[in-house]
Design an enzyme around this catalytic site. Structure first.
Site, mmCIF file in Angstrom:
data_model
loop_
_atom_site.group_PDB
_atom_site.id
_atom_site.type_symbol
_atom_site.label_atom_id
_atom_site.label_comp_id
_atom_site.label_asym_id
_atom_site.label_seq_id
_atom_site.Cartn_x
_atom_site.Cartn_y
_atom_site.Cartn_z
ATOM 1 N N HIS A 272 0.827 -1.206 0.000
ATOM 2 C CA HIS A 272 0.000 0.000 0.000
ATOM 3 C C HIS A 272 0.867 1.264 0.000
ATOM 4 O O HIS A 272 0.574 2.249 -0.693
ATOM 5 C CB HIS A 272 -0.933 -0.044 1.223
ATOM 6 C CG HIS A 272 -1.672 1.229 1.475
ATOM 7 N ND1 HIS A 272 -1.283 2.127 2.448
ATOM 8 C CD2 HIS A 272 -2.761 1.756 0.877
ATOM 9 C CE1 HIS A 272 -2.124 3.152 2.436
ATOM 10 N NE2 HIS A 272 -3.023 2.959 1.503
ATOM 11 N N GLU B 288 2.152 1.818 -3.397
ATOM 12 C CA GLU B 288 1.074 2.387 -4.231
ATOM 13 C C GLU B 288 1.056 3.922 -4.089
ATOM 14 O O GLU B 288 1.011 4.648 -5.082
ATOM 15 C CB GLU B 288 -0.264 1.782 -3.801
ATOM 16 C CG GLU B 288 -1.486 2.408 -4.431
ATOM 17 C CD GLU B 288 -2.566 2.725 -3.399
ATOM 18 O OE1 GLU B 288 -2.882 3.915 -3.224
ATOM 19 O OE2 GLU B 288 -3.084 1.770 -2.755
ATOM 20 N N HIS B 289 1.119 4.413 -2.853
ATOM 21 C CA HIS B 289 1.140 5.870 -2.636
ATOM 22 C C HIS B 289 2.356 6.505 -3.312
ATOM 23 O O HIS B 289 2.247 7.525 -3.972
ATOM 24 C CB HIS B 289 1.232 6.179 -1.131
ATOM 25 C CG HIS B 289 -0.095 6.292 -0.457
ATOM 26 N ND1 HIS B 289 -0.490 7.441 0.182
ATOM 27 C CD2 HIS B 289 -1.107 5.419 -0.308
ATOM 28 C CE1 HIS B 289 -1.698 7.257 0.706
ATOM 29 N NE2 HIS B 289 -2.083 6.049 0.428
ATOM 30 N N GLU C 138 -4.264 8.156 7.407
ATOM 31 C CA GLU C 138 -5.180 7.229 6.729
ATOM 32 C C GLU C 138 -5.483 6.045 7.661
ATOM 33 O O GLU C 138 -6.625 5.609 7.794
ATOM 34 C CB GLU C 138 -4.560 6.744 5.412
ATOM 35 C CG GLU C 138 -5.502 5.869 4.599
ATOM 36 C CD GLU C 138 -4.902 5.401 3.265
ATOM 37 O OE1 GLU C 138 -3.725 5.707 2.984
ATOM 38 O OE2 GLU C 138 -5.629 4.718 2.515
#
Lengths: 429, 426
Positions: A67, A70-71, A142
């Site tokens: 993840h 991905e960012h 997040e």
């Protein structure tokens, strides 16, 4: 270019696997304004134990790294790729699941330019210590946002109950502590291992000319240097058949408690047609047991145990699988007890053709409705392909399913020994 | 070719909108029922659609009604409540497979029209009320839905901001009503209210799909027969302060990991105003997108948040800003947000920001009308505002907005209320 026709659905899918291994699928939707494209790698949060490309020894990487990657892939030396897309009238996004990371855009403007941007940015990583550090604050928030979300917590809490060793039990985004350890070198190691074109799929749907778009993608890929990559070696520790934990209660500042329960799949090793039959069978069974037109739903609603948030689903991928049933409830303990009684009662009876027919029709109708959405088609097609299934086989498979197949799935899946419960209750302050 | 083949026909009791398109594999029927939001009726109105979708004369229980829907290849029936300006709108939506894509050829659409019309016009009754069993169940479920707003902290903070900001305006009411009032509703009082709705509310039916306009009109005429004594629908114009004298700051504490910062601004501009398009561009430059000032500064530059965005309400003329932050960063974040508005007021908008924003809005509008729900939402703006703006006019209008117009709009905008839900003990 191969063309696959689905006559009943009046759709034609165009497909080609390029010399570097990239699978490309294009679906023309002439009436739409929007073109939607996803570029997905078969790599997600569960792939945390593997042999990095070009190395001999396997490594374990920090939780949340897929993840995080991905960012960070959006950031380049010249700035943020999000901005490039919006200058070109496209909105871009990305998401990470247990076993996929998808990069996507939608646009009603210049498809070719945006498609090139999508492919090029995903294929040109740029990670620095400084940008990696900066992201930790953003992802930290997040994670906090999801920590406060009871629906999220109860759903992932249920999965964590089921798995003792499998990394599906780990939060996709990791924890504030685990992401603190991530370095740029870790990101490069994961990227080089999992972002080879042979591990990826590109899906484009919209008012486009398939031939022309395929030509663009081929040319783009031919201009890049990729060596053939050996198959990726991923490792998963042995997972017991039964759930790790039978019950978990989370206390949060809520007014309405929540209860989710699920049956852990004993042998989640299916793929292709077997997996499709399995998923559709269990989903049909859940519909027959707990759909809105059933006696059970009516009873639960009248007993005050469910409200419109009640839902159920079955999902399986290589290595993990489960059904889940749950929602908001005023009495989470009675809810859990009633659901499991109803499942047991249902197993005593014989399935009838009429119930199957009703549920089958309903599911076919919902599937047609889902096909109205280009996003659904691209995302689900990719998920199906990674599991060696074809999304467009769903209707014919529903039509072929027999009472016998359902009966077998019922007896095999819904066993008391596989059941686990996760609840959110009101925190007493 | 126009983007949307939208045709409007007045019928006794309702207005029919037909949109012919080959985009979808299903046909959608969407009923929009509109009335001003009021303290006396808000809770009854919230309960009504849930009772209607739970039984008809022919199918007097949810189980039987859902069984009939399943028989129509899983036609879906759903209800929704929304607030547009100071109206509380009930939506009843049915979606049914288009027979063209099925291997059997049962005529589904006629039966779908019939069923939806019965949900609205022929509810399950007992004496002079709805069925007590249904009302009882749905009252409990409504209470639970109201309570669940508290559990979703983003929704809760938004609700609290609205209550504080509009404490003297009808806009303060939540579309799900008041929890305390649910108990006092009886099957009879709710049925009286239903009769009033059928008499007085403005009703629009949108039919979207790959079906000819004539066929849709015939079906609507055949099945939607309203009582004769319909009255002229009631209208309301937005009320509210015309000037903010002092910014209201409200703090609340809960056991949360992340603080929720919500800010409300008055713009004094609504859908029918000529400046509406400039307001839309303003919102895009300010916080609507990932290139906007809020996202770039609060998130990208300072790493304070995962989300920092603004959105606007077209009929009340309000802009909302929201961001999830650590409690200790409250003052810093508010300061940065204020600075971004100030930047726009000073005309500090780059050509890039303006062009990017216009391109994104264009994209957003065109994408929205690809989806039947989004399309009806867009078309319904005309009904609420009584102002006609075709999609083409909208797109062109956005293209023509200048930097000066955006700056002028920003100078009218006033921060009214800041609401902060913070973590305990911080």
């Amino acid at each position: 270019m191969e063309q696959i026709h689905f006559n009943q659905l009046k759709e034609t899918l165009n497909h080609k696997t390029l010399p570097n291994g990239l699978k490309v699928y294009i679906l023309e939707k002439k009436d739409f304004n929007k073109t939607y494209a996803t570029f997905t790698t078969h790599y997600g949060s569960v792939d945390n134990h593997f042999v990095p490309l070009g190395k001999e020894e396997k490594v374990k990487v920090p939780d949340g790294i897929a993840h995080f990657l991905e960012h960070k892939l959006f950031e380049k030396e010249h700035g943020d790729v999000f901005q490039d897309f919006s200058k070109q009238g496209a909105s871009a996004n990305a998401f990470t699941t247990f076993n996929r990371t998808a990069y996507l855009f939608s646009t009603t403007g210049d498809v070719e330019k945006n498609l090139t941007t999508l492919i090029d940015f995903v294929q040109a990583p740029y990670f620095t210590e400084k940008t990696v550090e900066k992201e930790k604050g953003i992802i930290g928030q997040e994670i906090r946002m999801y920590d406060d979300n009871p629906d999220w917590r109860v759903y992932f809490g249920l999965i964590a109950n089921m798995y003792k060793n499998h990394p599906v039990a780990i939060d996709i985004a990791g924890t504030v502590e685990s992401i603190a350890k991530i370095t740029k070198d870790d990101l490069y190691e994961c990227y080089n291992t999992f972002y080879h074109p042979s591990n990826m799929l590109l899906f484009i749907v919209g008012p486009i000319d398939a031939e022309k778009i395929m030509g663009l993608v081929e040319k783009n890929q031919a201009g890049k240097d990729y060596n053939d990559q050996p198959p990726i070696e991923r490792f998963f520790d042995e997972e017991p058949a039964e759930p790790a934990n039978r019950k978990e209660v989370l206390h949060m500042p809520v007014q309405t408690p929540k209860c989710y329960m699920g049956y852990k799949e004993k042998r989640p090793q299916r793929s292709g047609k077997d997996l499709l039959v399995r998923e559709l069978s269990i989903n049909l069974l859940l519909e027959i047991m707990f759909g809105k037109s059933t006696k059970n739903y009516e009873k639960l609603y009248e007993e005050g145990l469910i409200d419109p948030s009640f839902s159920f689903d079955y999902t399986e991928e290589m290595g993990f699988g489960f059904s889940m049933i749950g929602g908001d409830t005023t009495d989470p303990d009675t809810f859990a007890q009633r659901i499991s009684e109803m499942v047991n009662e249902f197993k005593q009876k014989t399935l009838n053709e009429e119930d199957l027919e009703r549920a089958r029709k309903k599911k076919i109708g919902s599937f047609l409705r889902a096909l109205n959405s280009p996003e659904f088609i691209a995302n689900q097609f990719t998920r199906y392909e990674f599991n060696e299934m074809n999304l467009f086989d769903v209707i014919p498979t529903f039509e072929e399913l027999t009472v016998k197949q359902l009966q077998d799935a019922l007896n095999d899946h819904f066993e008391e020994s596989q059941l686990t419960v996760c609840q959110v209750k009101k925190k007493q302050s | 070719m126009t983007l949307v083949d939208h045709h409007v026909a007045d019928m006794p009791g309702m207005t029919l909108h037909t949109i012919e398109t080959t985009k979808y594999k299903t046909t959608s029927l969407i009923l929009q029922i509109k009335s001003p939001i009021t303290e006396e009726e808000v809770t009854k109105r919230a309960l009504l659609p849930y009772v209607l979708q739970s039984g008809t004369e022919r199918y007097p229980s949810s189980k039987e009604l859902r069984g009939a829907l399943d028989g129509l290849y899983g036609a879906t029936l759903g209800v929704d409540l929304s607030k547009k300006g100071e109206y509380q709108i009930i939506t009843l939506r049915m979606d049914v497979a288009n027979e063209k894509f099925l291997s059997d050829n049962t005529p589904l659409l006629d039966r779908a029209f019939e069923l939806l019309s019965q949900v609205l016009l022929k509810p399950a009754k007992q004496g002079e009320g709805f069925l007590p069993r249904i009302v009882q169940k749905e009252k409990r479920s409504l209470k639970q839905q109201i309570e669940s707003i508290y559990d979703d902290k983003m929704r809760y903070a938004n609700k609290r901001l609205i209550e504080e900001m509009f404490d003297e305006e009808p806009y303060r009411f939540n579309v799900y009503g008041n929890e305390q009032e649910v108990d006092s509703i009886t099957p009879e009082t709710l049925y009286d209210y239903y009769i009033k709705v059928m008499k007085e509310d403005e009703i629009h039916l949108y039919a979207v799909g790959d079906v000819s306009r004539n066929a849709l009109q015939e079906l609507a005429k055949k099945h939607f027969v309203f009582p004769q004594d319909r009255m002229e629908p009631k209208r309301t114009s937005p009320t509210g302060k015309q000037r903010v004298d002092e910014v209201k700051e409200v703090f609340e504490e809960q056991e949360v990991q992340q603080g929720k910062l919500h800010m409300g601004y008055r713009t004094y501009i609504t859908y029918s105003d000529p400046e509406y398009l400039a307001l839309q561009v303003f919102n895009g430059v300010f916080g609507g997108f990932s290139h906007s000032k809020l996202f770039m500064n609060v998130r990208e530059k300072e790493s304070l948040a995962y989300y920092a965005a603004s959105r606007f309400e077209s009929h009340k003329g309000i802009i909302f800003v929201m961001s999830g932050i650590e409690t200790k960063n409250y003052e810093k974040t508010v300061k940065i947000i204020n600075e971004q508005l100030e930047e726009i007021r000073n005309g500090n908008i780059t050509d890039g920001e303006l062009e990017q924003t216009k391109a994104m809005i264009r994209n957003q509008i065109l994408e929205t009308v690809d989806d039947s729900t989004g399309l009806v939402e867009v078309l319904y703006h005309e009904v609420v505002s009584r102002h006609k703006r075709t999609i083409e006019e909208w797109l062109e209008g956005i293209q023509n907005v200048t930097k000066e117009q955006v700056r002028d709009v920003s100078q009218k905008i006033q921060l009214d209320t800041i609401y902060f839900l913070k973590g305990r003990g911080e």
